[in-house]
Design an enzyme around this catalytic site. Structure first.
Site: not given
Ligand code: ADP
Length: 503
Positions: A201, A254-259, A276, A310, A407
């Site tokens: 995705k 992606g972001s540390t928060e979502i990671g 990452e 990043c 960041e």
């Molecule tokens: P940024 O803060 O740089 O926009 P994110 O970490 O929010 O990056 O998003 C990076 C990827 O993670 C995108 O493909 C986004 O759709 C996906 N994403 C965001 N939230 C979730 C989640 N809760 N579960 C799985 N994937 C997510």
């Protein structure tokens, strides 16, 4: 910036091929076919150079995700990909790289339109790097082997013990918007070489090049169900992928928060997870350098890709004896990095990817000013449509400020002074992140000392942000889990099976 012509920020006309691609009906790529979503939800595609909507992509429903995972599951379980001779996997992957290169111009244009990065940069960096990820990993398809092992506690010949390497299974791969095509290829390449199947995705802001890649997947000859590409929102489609019981591994950038959230969500089913994540990478400039040579390097470390990297060198540490000269040198690159529309052939830096990102970055700049930082360059945005932010240097900062700690993911660098090596190593490590670091010095001993003291997955010497598919990449601390690229990259997609046979 006042002497710019009224058309300076006007996006150029798209090519006929790009227009035709944007006019396609929004669909998903499952089992080597373009299919309609089970629902009719879509997400707008925006050109950040103009702020205008230019198309739509599917916002995948839960049912769509389930369908894609099921296709990948069936394709993995019947061995249609992992059971092929490695030479065939290698050749199919190389065909994909050939197709990518043959369509390089359209990939670069769509990346520029969708993400905002200059087309020239996408053509010079993103597309070739994406192809090389695939070619390098293709070679590993034939080179992952187990070993015969003599047991420690048994007489020679009593048992025959060996290991074999097997693909992990179905992989959910979720990528961000800063290098959409490159990140997609970086993710699929090791998984494919290992024999895994994939649901990928892209980020909801930047799906175009990943959808174009889907066309090439079928043409390259991958069996149906091996690579499935779905578009959609993270908190819905992405979340479903992460929690799906038929998924064996999650790979996320992606972001540390979502990671962190993904790591927690993948725990219930104990999936393999590689992450990452973010960074706040230091760039350390020692007093022995030629400032005229180094300042443009420090500028490139932060302004490349509008700072949406990043490993962006977002914390600049310059020795007190050269600090003013370094700031002057970085500021002198301002006109070069002045933002322009992504299809302007003269551009080196485009707009930020979205309104959300623009607001976030401008919010940080304002917070920095409120906290007492001084603006040595930029600190503002051109008054125009699109999400342009001027390259910005903040000085008079301290380690408590949010601009120093967090960041920003934009063209904003905070600059600090230091007097000795131990002091700067400590300051460089004063962060929850540990992704990259740049050290600029002519002294080889200083270079090695700092390389060993700085806690980061990659340390660059006299350069910054150099990435190669053969070299492992990943983060210390809250910058990630695991390594991508190189041998480590494929290891992350393999299980080890031990076989012990009584003789
Ligand atoms: P940024 O803060 O740089 O926009 P994110 O970490 O929010 O990056 O998003 C990076 C990827 O993670 C995108 O493909 C986004 O759709 C996906 N994403 C965001 N939230 C979730 C989640 N809760 N579960 C799985 N994937 C997510």
């Amino acid at each position: 910036m006042n002497d710019l012509s009224p058309t300076h920020f006007q996006q150029r006309e798209y090519s006929a091929a790009a227009k035709a691609f944007l006019a396609r009906t929004p669909q998903l790529f499952i089992n080597n076919e373009w299919v309609n979503s089970s629902a009719d939800a879509t997400i707008p595609v925006e050109d950040p150079s103009s702020g205008k909507e230019i198309g739509r992509v599917v916002d995948a429903s839960d049912k769509d995700v389930d369908r894609a995972v099921s296709a990948a599951r069936v394709a993995f379980d019947d061995g249609r990909w992992s059971g092929l001779p490695p030479i065939q996997r290698d050749r199919t992957m190389n065909r994909l790289a050939d197709l990518l290169e043959a369509n390089a111009d359209l990939f670069a244009e769509l990346e520029a339109i969708d993400n905002g990065k200059p087309k020239g940069m996408a053509a010079a960096v993103d597309v070739p790097a994406a192809a090389s990820q695939i070619r390098f990993m293709a070679g590993w398809a034939s080179k992952v082997n187990g070993e015969v092992i003599q047991p420690y506690t048994m007489p020679t010949g009593a048992v025959f013990g060996y290991t074999s390497r097997e693909p992990v299974g179905v992989c959910a791969q979720i990528v961000p918007w800063n290098f959409p095509l490159l990140m997609a290829c970086l993710k699929i390449a090791p998984a494919l070489a290992a024999g895994c199947t994939i649901v990928l995705k892209p980020a909801e802001q930047t799906s175009l090049t990943t959808l174009l890649l889907a066309d090439m997947v079928a043409q390259a000859g991958f069996p149906a169900g091996v690579v499935n590409i779905i578009t959609g929102n993270g908190h819905t489609a992405g979340d479903r992928m992460v929690k799906h019981p038929d998924v064996d591994k999650v790979a996320f950038t992606g972001s540390t928060e979502i990671g962190k959230l993904i790591n927690r969500n993948a725990t219930d089913t104990l999936k393999h997870v590689t992450l990452e994540l973010g960074g706040k990478s230091p760039v350390v400039i020692m007093p022995d350098v030629d400032v005229a040579e180094v300042a443009p390097g420090a500028a490139g470390a932060i302004f490349f890709n509008s700072g949406q990297v990043c490993v962006a060198g977002s914390r600049l540490f310059a020795h007190s004896s050269i600090f003013d000269k370094v700031i002057e040198g970085v500021a002198a690159t301002g006109p070069f990095w002045g933002p322009r529309p992504s299809l302007d052939p003269e551009g080196h830096m485009g707009p930020l990817v979205s309104k959300e990102q623009f607001d976030k970055v401008m919010g940080y700049i304002e917070a920095g000013k409120r906290d007492g930082a001084s603006v040595a360059m930029g600190g503002d945005a051109p008054a125009t449509d699109g999400y342009y932010v001027n390259p910005t240097i903040l000085v008079d900062v301290n380690p408590q400020m949010s601009v120093v700690r967090e960041e920003i993911f934009g063209p904003v660098v905070v600059a600090q002074r230091f007097d000795d090596l131990d002091e700067v190593a400590k300051a460089a490590n004063d962060t929850c992140y540990g992704l990259g670091a740049g050290v600029w010095t002519r002294d080889v001993a200083t270079m090695h000392k700092l390389a060993s003291k700085i806690k980061a997955g990659t340390v660059w010497g006299n350069c910054h942000g150099v990435i190669d598919t053969a070299l492992p990449f990943g983060g210390y601390k809250e910058s990630g889990v695991g390594r991508e690229q190189g041998r480590n990259g494929i290891e992350a997609y393999l299980e080890t099976k031990t076989v012990i046979i009584q003789m």
